[in-house]
Write a protein that holds these residues in place. Structure first.
Motif, PDB file in Angstrom:
ATOM      1  N   TYR A  97       5.076   9.941  -6.961  1.00 23.27           N
ATOM      2  CA  TYR A  97       6.487  10.582  -7.508  1.00 23.27           C
ATOM      3  C   TYR A  97       6.259  10.618  -8.944  1.00 23.27           C
ATOM      4  CZ  TYR A  97       8.454   9.431  -3.037  1.00 23.27           C
ATOM      5  OH  TYR A  97       8.919   9.501  -1.457  1.00 23.27           O
ATOM      6  N   ILE A  98       5.815   9.561  -9.462  1.00 28.63           N
ATOM      7  CA  ILE A  98       5.808   9.462 -10.901  1.00 28.63           C
ATOM      8  C   ILE A  98       4.875  10.638 -11.586  1.00 28.63           C
ATOM      9  CG2 ILE A  98       5.073   8.233 -13.164  1.00 28.63           C
ATOM     10  CD1 ILE A  98       5.970   5.522 -11.622  1.00 28.63           C
TER      11      ILE A  98
ATOM     12  N   GLY B  47       0.971  -1.299   0.035  1.00 29.37           N
ATOM     13  CA  GLY B  47      -0.146   0.105  -0.102  1.00 29.37           C
ATOM     14  C   GLY B  47       0.776   1.238   0.140  1.00 29.37           C
ATOM     15  N   ILE B  48       1.914   1.440   0.890  1.00 26.69           N
ATOM     16  CA  ILE B  48       2.668   2.744   0.978  1.00 26.69           C
ATOM     17  C   ILE B  48       3.707   2.688  -0.110  1.00 26.69           C
ATOM     18  CG2 ILE B  48       4.790   3.818   2.118  1.00 26.69           C
ATOM     19  CD1 ILE B  48       3.014   2.818   4.949  1.00 26.69           C
ATOM     20  N   ASN B  49       4.235   1.636  -0.795  1.00 22.61           N
ATOM     21  CA  ASN B  49       5.356   1.799  -1.549  1.00 22.61           C
ATOM     22  C   ASN B  49       4.384   2.129  -3.020  1.00 22.61           C
ATOM     23  OD1 ASN B  49       7.973   1.715  -1.273  1.00 22.61           O
ATOM     24  ND2 ASN B  49       7.404  -0.419  -0.021  1.00 22.61           N
ATOM     25  N   SER B  50       3.291   1.809  -3.254  1.00 27.75           N
ATOM     26  CA  SER B  50       2.632   1.639  -4.422  1.00 27.75           C
ATOM     27  C   SER B  50       2.177   3.234  -4.452  1.00 27.75           C
ATOM     28  CB  SER B  50       1.566   0.743  -4.545  1.00 27.75           C
ATOM     29  OG  SER B  50       0.555   0.965  -3.627  1.00 27.75           O
ATOM     30  N   ALA B  51       1.677   3.731  -3.235  1.00 32.84           N
ATOM     31  CA  ALA B  51       1.225   5.153  -3.386  1.00 32.84           C
ATOM     32  C   ALA B  51       2.395   6.099  -3.642  1.00 32.84           C
ATOM     33  CB  ALA B  51       0.637   5.474  -2.048  1.00 32.84           C
ATOM     34  N   LEU B  52       3.565   5.740  -2.960  1.00 26.02           N
ATOM     35  CA  LEU B  52       4.831   6.631  -3.429  1.00 26.02           C
ATOM     36  C   LEU B  52       5.178   6.672  -4.934  1.00 26.02           C
ATOM     37  CD1 LEU B  52       6.746   5.776   0.035  1.00 26.02           C
ATOM     38  CD2 LEU B  52       5.630   8.001  -0.414  1.00 26.02           C
ATOM     39  N   ASN B  53       5.143   5.532  -5.267  1.00 26.94           N
ATOM     40  CA  ASN B  53       5.683   5.228  -6.618  1.00 26.94           C
ATOM     41  C   ASN B  53       4.618   6.029  -7.618  1.00 26.94           C
ATOM     42  OD1 ASN B  53       7.668   3.345  -5.795  1.00 26.94           O
ATOM     43  ND2 ASN B  53       6.588   1.665  -6.202  1.00 26.94           N
ATOM     44  N   TYR B  54       3.386   6.024  -7.257  1.00 26.95           N
ATOM     45  CA  TYR B  54       2.338   6.637  -8.132  1.00 26.95           C
ATOM     46  C   TYR B  54       2.553   8.140  -7.916  1.00 26.95           C
ATOM     47  CZ  TYR B  54      -1.743   7.450 -10.775  1.00 26.95           C
ATOM     48  OH  TYR B  54      -2.905   7.879 -11.568  1.00 26.95           O
TER      49      TYR B  54
ATOM     50  N   LEU C  36      15.581  17.570  -9.867  1.00 23.06           N
ATOM     51  CA  LEU C  36      14.860  18.585  -9.728  1.00 23.06           C
ATOM     52  C   LEU C  36      13.476  18.206  -9.056  1.00 23.06           C
ATOM     53  CD1 LEU C  36      14.969  20.737 -12.795  1.00 23.06           C
ATOM     54  CD2 LEU C  36      15.959  21.084 -10.580  1.00 23.06           C
ATOM     55  N   ILE C  37      13.344  16.775  -8.827  1.00 20.36           N
ATOM     56  CA  ILE C  37      12.257  16.186  -8.225  1.00 20.36           C
ATOM     57  C   ILE C  37      12.257  16.453  -6.654  1.00 20.36           C
ATOM     58  CG2 ILE C  37      12.575  13.725  -8.105  1.00 20.36           C
ATOM     59  CD1 ILE C  37       9.612  13.222  -8.434  1.00 20.36           C
ATOM     60  N   GLU C  38      13.539  16.238  -6.221  1.00 19.67           N
ATOM     61  CA  GLU C  38      14.174  15.923  -4.897  1.00 19.67           C
ATOM     62  C   GLU C  38      13.242  16.740  -3.860  1.00 19.67           C
ATOM     63  OE1 GLU C  38      15.232  13.355  -4.357  1.00 19.67           O
ATOM     64  OE2 GLU C  38      16.591  12.714  -5.908  1.00 19.67           O
ATOM     65  N   PRO C  39      13.267  18.309  -4.105  1.00 19.80           N
ATOM     66  CA  PRO C  39      12.454  18.966  -2.869  1.00 19.80           C
ATOM     67  C   PRO C  39      10.988  18.638  -2.829  1.00 19.80           C
ATOM     68  CG  PRO C  39      14.110  20.320  -4.435  1.00 19.80           C
ATOM     69  CD  PRO C  39      13.836  18.911  -4.737  1.00 19.80           C
ATOM     70  N   PHE C  40      10.596  17.960  -3.872  1.00 19.81           N
ATOM     71  CA  PHE C  40       8.814  17.819  -4.007  1.00 19.81           C
ATOM     72  C   PHE C  40       8.540  16.335  -3.365  1.00 19.81           C
ATOM     73  CE2 PHE C  40       9.801  21.446  -6.726  1.00 19.81           C
ATOM     74  CZ  PHE C  40       8.670  22.281  -6.695  1.00 19.81           C
ATOM     75  N   ARG C  41       9.590  15.723  -3.098  1.00 14.37           N
ATOM     76  CA  ARG C  41       9.192  14.250  -2.858  1.00 14.37           C
ATOM     77  C   ARG C  41       8.358  14.388  -1.500  1.00 14.37           C
ATOM     78  NH1 ARG C  41      11.195  10.025  -5.811  1.00 14.37           N
ATOM     79  NH2 ARG C  41      12.895  10.382  -7.152  1.00 14.37           N
TER      80      ARG C  41
END
Length: 300
Positions: free
Chosen positions: A183-184, A174-181, A220-225
């Motif tokens: 982030y993408i 649940g957590i990893n799939s939500a993070l992955n989605y 450039l995504i790093e500050p927004f993760r």
């Protein structure tokens, strides 16, 4: 300025009608002005998209994303001609030297780790860990030569999601799939802005993989993760599936939530544009201090 992320879960056809996106489903039609649209996310394997619409989306600098059978964003459509001075911007980009790249990568990771600490502080997690992360942010060296980012990530995720949590891009819990989605989707929005400003996304400052066409985007995504981390921590559990409703909620969150940047609240999409504009200015002037970045990702 475009502000909508359009999520298409069920549609028979998508086509152009004047300067509008027309979505057709079982005889019903919905029109959305293209000038309002930032990104289109298609989570349906059967939707037909006309070539005429795709060409018009490129004219409006709208990125279109097609999801795979697991509902994960998989194919990106973005115009390589989004900026009127692409070659000039590229010439400046390839002249950025290792000194400014290392200094900027150091700053970006300091911002990321500080924002991670802010998320934990907002959620009232372990105060000791919050202070450790703030100290680690200050300890990041030129080009992160001592890998403070890696150490901070382990500390952060174990405090945020539990000691047994393992961050894995290939996991579908649940957590990893939500993070992955999440982030993408954010990554796609940043890719759109990077192209719109004439930058070459493959030429990164911290990421340098020869197999990655989006090294700069991944910088450039790093500050927004942490923006995504906060949402996942608030609404997702280890055993919860990433349902259609949750995907829709996450897209809506990215479209409408705000962060603190440059002493004002801005939507996440606007904040991405501000960071990239000032990133270009900082790199061209050899001064990382010109970067304007999100200082509070919990200002929702």
């Amino acid at each position: 300025m475009s502000w909508r992320i359009v999520y298409i879960e069920a549609a028979d056809q998508m086509k152009l009608y004047l300067d509008n996106l027309k979505v057709v489903r079982e005889g019903q039609e919905v029109l959305i002005p293209l000038s309002d649209i930032h990104t289109i996310l298609i989570d349906n394997q059967k939707t037909l998209v006309t070539a005429r619409l795709i060409n018009k989306l490129a004219e409006y600098h709208i990125i279109i994303i097609f999801c795979d059978e697991k509902h994960m964003p998989n194919v990106y459509g973005i115009s390589p001609h989004s900026h009127y001075q692409t070659s000039l911007v590229l010439l400046k980009q390839v002249k950025w030297d290792d000194e400014i790249k290392g200094a900027m990568w150091q700053k970006i990771l300091q911002i990321k780790i500080t924002n991670q600490a802010n998320v934990l502080e907002y959620l009232r997690k372990d105060e000791l860990c919050v202070n450790q992360l703030k100290a680690l942010a200050g300890d990041v060296q030129f080009a992160d030569e001592t890998n403070r980012e890696g150490y901070a990530a382990k500390l952060y995720f174990n405090t945020l999601f539990g000691e047994n949590f393992i961050r894995n891009r290939d996991s579908y819990d649940g957590i990893n799939s939500a993070l992955n989605y999440g982030y993408i989707v954010i990554r796609s929005c940043i890719a759109r802005s990077v192209a719109a400003h004439g930058l070459e996304p493959a030429l990164g400052i911290g990421h340098h993989s020869q197999y990655n066409a989006f090294n700069l985007v991944d910088d450039l995504i790093e500050p927004f993760r942490p923006v995504i981390d906060l949402w996942v921590a608030l609404v997702s559990g280890h055993n919860e599936l990433l349902t259609k409703e949750r995907r829709q909620q996450l897209v809506h969150y990215i479209s409408t939530s705000t962060v603190q940047i440059g002493n004002q609240k801005q939507t996440i999409l606007n904040a991405i544009d501000i960071l990239i504009q000032t990133f270009i200015k900082s790199m061209n002037n050899g001064n990382p201090e010109l970067l304007v970045y999100p200082t509070n990702v919990v200002a929702v």
